[in-house]
Design an enzyme around this catalytic site. Structure first.
Site, PDB file in Angstrom:
ATOM      1  N   LYS A   1     -97.974 -48.211  -6.537  1.00  0.00           N
ATOM      2  CA  LYS A   1     -97.516 -48.930  -5.679  1.00  0.00           C
ATOM      3  C   LYS A   1     -95.929 -49.078  -5.710  1.00  0.00           C
ATOM      4  CE  LYS A   1     -97.995 -54.108  -4.596  1.00  0.00           C
ATOM      5  NZ  LYS A   1     -98.680 -55.327  -4.969  1.00  0.00           N
TER       6      LYS A   1
ATOM      7  N   ASP B   1     -96.964 -57.420 -12.877  1.00  0.00           N
ATOM      8  CA  ASP B   1     -95.906 -58.082 -12.287  1.00  0.00           C
ATOM      9  C   ASP B   1     -95.757 -59.364 -11.574  1.00  0.00           C
ATOM     10  OD1 ASP B   1     -98.351 -57.950 -10.403  1.00  0.00           O
ATOM     11  OD2 ASP B   1     -97.213 -56.864  -8.802  1.00  0.00           O
TER      12      ASP B   1
ATOM     13  N   HIS C   1     -93.947 -51.006  -2.860  1.00  0.00           N
ATOM     14  CA  HIS C   1     -93.708 -52.244  -2.304  1.00  0.00           C
ATOM     15  C   HIS C   1     -92.224 -52.794  -2.277  1.00  0.00           C
ATOM     16  CE1 HIS C   1     -95.904 -56.445  -1.871  1.00  0.00           C
ATOM     17  NE2 HIS C   1     -95.282 -56.163  -0.762  1.00  0.00           N
TER      18      HIS C   1
ATOM     19  N   CYS D   1     -95.103 -59.963  -6.004  1.00  0.00           N
ATOM     20  CA  CYS D   1     -95.041 -58.415  -6.139  1.00  0.00           C
ATOM     21  C   CYS D   1     -93.636 -57.923  -6.222  1.00  0.00           C
ATOM     22  CB  CYS D   1     -96.007 -57.608  -5.293  1.00  0.00           C
ATOM     23  SG  CYS D   1     -97.786 -58.426  -5.329  1.00  0.00           S
TER      24      CYS D   1
ATOM     25  N   HIS E   1    -105.582 -56.410  -8.051  1.00  0.00           N
ATOM     26  CA  HIS E   1    -105.103 -57.100  -6.790  1.00  0.00           C
ATOM     27  C   HIS E   1    -106.277 -57.109  -5.586  1.00  0.00           C
ATOM     28  CE1 HIS E   1    -103.008 -57.816  -3.148  1.00  0.00           C
ATOM     29  NE2 HIS E   1    -101.795 -58.009  -3.930  1.00  0.00           N
TER      30      HIS E   1
ATOM     31  N   ASP F   1    -101.300 -55.196 -11.524  1.00  0.00           N
ATOM     32  CA  ASP F   1    -100.940 -55.930 -10.354  1.00  0.00           C
ATOM     33  C   ASP F   1    -101.828 -57.336 -10.218  1.00  0.00           C
ATOM     34  OD1 ASP F   1     -99.807 -56.647  -7.827  1.00  0.00           O
ATOM     35  OD2 ASP F   1    -100.657 -54.796  -6.867  1.00  0.00           O
ATOM     36  N   ASP F   2    -101.063 -58.399 -10.291  1.00  0.00           N
ATOM     37  CA  ASP F   2    -101.957 -59.663 -10.239  1.00  0.00           C
ATOM     38  C   ASP F   2    -102.412 -59.937 -11.505  1.00  0.00           C
ATOM     39  OD1 ASP F   2    -100.291 -60.032  -7.913  1.00  0.00           O
ATOM     40  OD2 ASP F   2    -102.144 -60.275  -6.690  1.00  0.00           O
TER      41      ASP F   2
END
Length: 482
Positions: free
Chosen positions: A163, A325, A165, A109, A253, A69-70
């Site tokens: 996650k 992502d 989202h 995301c 993240h 994530d990120d």
């Protein structure tokens, strides 16, 4: 077609050449007979050009699809990070194929997750227009076919851990969109210990995750919990069914909290409960050292999951995919790329991407072909023997023929759109328009940093790529008024 794209394709076809099978090998996983970069910035001594190995057979694979994530494009040591050590992901790259010119489906995301789950541009659906989703009014329509629902129809067991989202209860949930099981969080971020989101609500669920289901209480560090859950799923007896596991970590993240940072966690929780919705963004915290610690913890956690896979005896017949992502945030190491998360410059959308399938892919390979998230949806559906719904045509191109038989990829454009920015890549050329409204053209083979605007020198090519972007954009939903 521009001359430079043609020559690049020929170079790529000569330099690659594969990882696995033709003819009988393709038939063994239900593949049809047919199935499409810039210079490599960081070459490791173990890597060699991508090349095909004919006549290797295998059954339909399990699919372990891991998202960070990120995580920035160069945040792994195998991608050039000088200060971050990621031995487990580096080993995964040595055992499979590392992509240098792989992209996320969007710059934030949830739109990227929409592009993965649907295999289509985020702008095809209302929920994909949110960049990212922040309220309960939109989400992934449960009637829309997904990677999970199509593979489940083809005989796969499906699970999503981590996650989501892509919408909130009561209307949206992984278990309403094709996943048999869900354990994880619905929102875009949560505090790693308390599991509180920016709205102060607890956000960790398990089971069917229908409205009224009990929250799952576990106040340990979130990455540890997800790792344990993934280990359990992999080692479970699935009978004769292959399985799909989407393992979506929230690391690295924000908030910038590593395992053991309980005092920092308590301070953020205090601020969240005091009504400071921005506390979770942690804009007054973090550091390069803390970010490094989080990335290395992600690597260690993935190493544990891969060890569980090996111990289960399923390693050979499991396709493992790893990517981020979207591009990294302010502590990421993105050199030489420009831009970060939320931007359509390279640093916002180019992501580390590794694929391993021991039964079908030779290790130690590197691919420079431009690919993006919707391609992987098409690829996995084909390899898994699932048919896309013709009412919802895919925007991605299956890479099965390229990966498994060394076929050249057909000419195509990679398209992106976010509010205020646009981008399109064709071969080594990229058309980009930022928030200033100025059209730019860069040659990524010569200028990965996107500093040399070639628009004045190539007006016809600029016009061609701009027209191609606008033609695709006309097919998409318009953004709602801001």
């Amino acid at each position: 077609m521009s001359p430079s794209f043609s020559s690049h394709s020929k170079l790529s076809r000569r330099a690659f050449g594969g990882a696995v099978g033709a003819g009988a090998a393709a038939a063994a996983v239900g593949l049809p007979a047919g199935a499409a970069g810039a210079a490599e910035p960081h070459r490791s001594t173990y890597e060699r050009p991508f090349s095909a190995v004919p006549h290797r057979r295998a059954k339909r694979p399990n699919i372990l699809f891991i998202l960070g994530d990120d995580l920035g494009w160069a945040d792994l040591s195998s991608y050039g990070a000088p200060h971050i050590k990621t031995p487990h992901l580096d080993r995964l790259a040595r055992q499979g194929v590392r992509f240098t010119d792989a992209y996320a489906g969007s710059a934030t995301c949830s739109p990227t997750r929409f592009s993965l789950y649907t295999g289509r541009f985020p702008g095809r659906t209302k929920g994909g227009l949110a960049e990212p989703i922040a309220d309960t009014s939109v989400g992934l329509d449960p009637t829309h076919p997904t990677l999970a629902s199509l593979l489940r129809d083809a005989g796969y067991a499906t699970a999503l851990i981590g996650k989501w989202h892509c919408g909130y209860l009561p209307d949206y949930s992984p278990t309403r969109s094709g996943w048999d099981e869900f354990f994880g969080n619905f929102g875009g971020a949560l505090e790693y210990y308390s599991k509180l989101g920016s709205d102060g609500k607890y956000d960790l669920y398990q089971g069917q995750a229908r409205e009224g289901d009990a929250e799952y209480k576990d106040l340990r560090y979130y990455t540890r919990i997800l790792t344990e859950r993934a280990d359990e799923y992999i080692q479970r007896d699935h009978g004769d069914r292959p399985w799909l596991l989407n393992l979506n970590f929230t690391t690295p993240h924000w908030p910038w909290i590593a395992d053991g940072d309980e005092e920092e966690s308590a301070e953020i929780v205090r601020r969240i409960k005091a009504g400071q919705r921005a506390a979770l963004w942690h804009q007054d915290g973090g550091s390069v050292a803390k970010y490094t610690q989080m990335v290395q913890d992600l690597d260690r956690s993935i190493g544990e999951v891969l060890l569980a896979l090996k111990r289960s005896g399923q390693e050979r017949d499991t396709l493992v995919f790893f990517a981020s992502d979207n591009g990294g945030e302010r502590f990421s190491y993105n050199w030489p790329l420009s831009g970060n998360k939320a931007s359509l410059q390279e640093g916002g959308i180019r992501v580390p991407t590794i694929v391993r399938w021991p039964a079908r892919l030779d290790g130690g390979q590197v691919s420079h072909e431009p690919v993006f998230t919707p391609d992987w949806t098409a690829t996995l559906l084909e390899i898994g023997g699932a048919r896309p719904d013709p009412a919802y045509p895919l925007d991605g191109t299956s890479l099965a023929g390229y990966l498994l038989k060394g076929e050249a990829l057909a000419e195509r454009d990679l398209f992106w759109r976010v509010r205020g920015e646009r981008a399109l890549r064709r071969g080594e050329w990229k058309y980009y328009q930022g928030k200033d409204g100025v059209d730019q053209l860069v040659n990524l083979a010569q200028d990965q940093r996107e500093q040399a605007d070639r628009a004045p020198d190539e007006p016809r090519l600029l016009a061609e790529l701009k027209a191609a972007w606008e033609k695709t954009n006309e097919q998409l939903l318009p953004y709602p008024a801001a």
